[in-house]
Design a protein around this motif. Sequence first.
Motif, PDB file in Angstrom:
ATOM      1  N   CYS A 123       0.814  -1.218   0.000  1.00 34.54           N
ATOM      2  CA  CYS A 123       0.000   0.000   0.000  1.00 34.54           C
ATOM      3  C   CYS A 123       0.848   1.268   0.000  1.00 34.54           C
ATOM      4  O   CYS A 123       0.342   2.370   0.228  1.00 34.54           O
TER       5      CYS A 123
ATOM      6  N   THR B 105      -5.890   3.390   6.231  1.00 42.38           N
ATOM      7  CA  THR B 105      -5.349   4.734   6.474  1.00 42.38           C
ATOM      8  C   THR B 105      -4.567   5.233   5.267  1.00 42.38           C
ATOM      9  O   THR B 105      -4.673   6.406   4.884  1.00 42.38           O
ATOM     10  N   ASN B 106      -3.805   4.340   4.648  1.00 42.48           N
ATOM     11  CA  ASN B 106      -3.013   4.745   3.493  1.00 42.48           C
ATOM     12  C   ASN B 106      -3.896   5.132   2.305  1.00 42.48           C
ATOM     13  O   ASN B 106      -3.519   5.965   1.488  1.00 42.48           O
ATOM     14  N   TRP B 107      -5.079   4.525   2.196  1.00 41.24           N
ATOM     15  CA  TRP B 107      -6.008   4.885   1.115  1.00 41.24           C
ATOM     16  C   TRP B 107      -6.742   6.195   1.400  1.00 41.24           C
ATOM     17  O   TRP B 107      -7.519   6.661   0.579  1.00 41.24           O
ATOM     18  N   GLN B 108      -6.497   6.733   2.597  1.00 41.74           N
ATOM     19  CA  GLN B 108      -7.070   8.028   2.993  1.00 41.74           C
ATOM     20  C   GLN B 108      -8.605   8.015   2.926  1.00 41.74           C
ATOM     21  O   GLN B 108      -9.242   8.955   2.455  1.00 41.74           O
ATOM     22  N   ILE B 109      -9.152   6.915   3.406  1.00 44.15           N
ATOM     23  CA  ILE B 109     -10.610   6.801   3.502  1.00 44.15           C
ATOM     24  C   ILE B 109     -10.957   6.605   4.976  1.00 44.15           C
ATOM     25  O   ILE B 109     -10.614   5.592   5.573  1.00 44.15           O
ATOM     26  N   GLU B 110     -11.592   7.600   5.547  1.00 41.18           N
ATOM     27  CA  GLU B 110     -11.974   7.513   6.959  1.00 41.18           C
ATOM     28  C   GLU B 110     -13.353   6.877   7.052  1.00 41.18           C
ATOM     29  O   GLU B 110     -14.381   7.547   7.027  1.00 41.18           O
TER      30      GLU B 110
END
Length: 405
Positions: free
Chosen positions: A187, A202-207
């Motif tokens: 990732c 977290t790495n995909w920046q989807i909360e």
Amino acid sequence: MRTDYLSAQEAASRLGVSLATLYAYVSRGRIDSRAGTDGRSREYSANDIDQLIERRQAGRGAVQAAAHSLAWGLPVLETRISLIRPHGHYYRGVSAIALAESGATLEDVARLLWDCGDHDPFAVTPAHTWPEAISSLLRQPDIPPLERTTAALPLLALDAPHTHSADPRHRRDYAALLLRETAALLCGAHPDPRPIHQLMVTNWQIEDAHLSELVRCALVLCADHELNASSFATRVAASTGASLHVAVCAGLATLSGPHHGGAVARAHAFIQDMLHERHPSEKLRERLRRGDILPGLGHPLYNEGDPRGAMLLEKLGAMHPQSAQLRRILHLIELVQTQCGQRPNLDFALAAIASAYELDANAALAIFAAGRMAGWLAHALEQQESGSLIRPRASYVGRMPVRED
């Protein structure tokens, strides 16, 4: 007339060979011969000929069985790691579905697959920085996750601790570090002591807590699936004494093939194509009329449908009932099952999760690879601890050499 011995012509006819081959069997001591009643010819033991025929037929059956074993056939290796049943698969006797339902993480499953007992190899905190050679790979966004990870692992092996240690604890500490490093590479992140599913989301920046839960379940279900192509490749490499880093590279390389990990990418492309159709039912009917193979459907080991795919899609539907994107995906699944009677498998479910969150196919494949890494490491550890080399024989069916007299 004596019937326990046959003439040369009778013996060759019963064996289905030429006289020259009959004489070769005699010269090798496989068929007894004696002088004939006329004093000039020879006779050949009918009992030896019958035994030779039986052994030859048994050998042919073994060859056929071995060939069949390599394509969803008979078992070829003993393992204590995983078991597949029509209703689901098990990790050392524990249901993978039940583990996913219970909230287990990939790390929990890895400890089980690696037979760690009371030892926790994940208690060691990984380094937070990469060597410069690895950092340079991460700075190149055009390199896909699988290729980036495959390129990086041999470099990490150069300085890895306990690479060739025979101590079981050292080897599992080494495996835990490798699992975390691999997940981070897949990732594009730095190694992190957090659970792997949290690191990836977290790495995909989807909360989104729902996505984190879906990825956790998917990693657990992907962790192992017996002797699939990539796990077998890993075992072959490990059987030579190769390090864990190198052995799992064999698994990654095999996963990259279109008939293995590539199935996830095809399922993702299929979903994306169908989501852009104004009339998906008509488009699907057209595909079926052409005889197109729909990706991500059915599984040779699960006649009633892949339970891994069913569980993930059920969770996906329950978590986002108001998502228009998800409703279209669920509608597509209904159309597929209605029109061709096949159910989505794990590949389709991973692609559906990625599509629901507008992630690309690489993200779906990264989940697959990160999860399966735990199983590859289990197979590598088991194979190396057995001390045996995997070296099957081939059944030659090509042009035979010309005998030189």
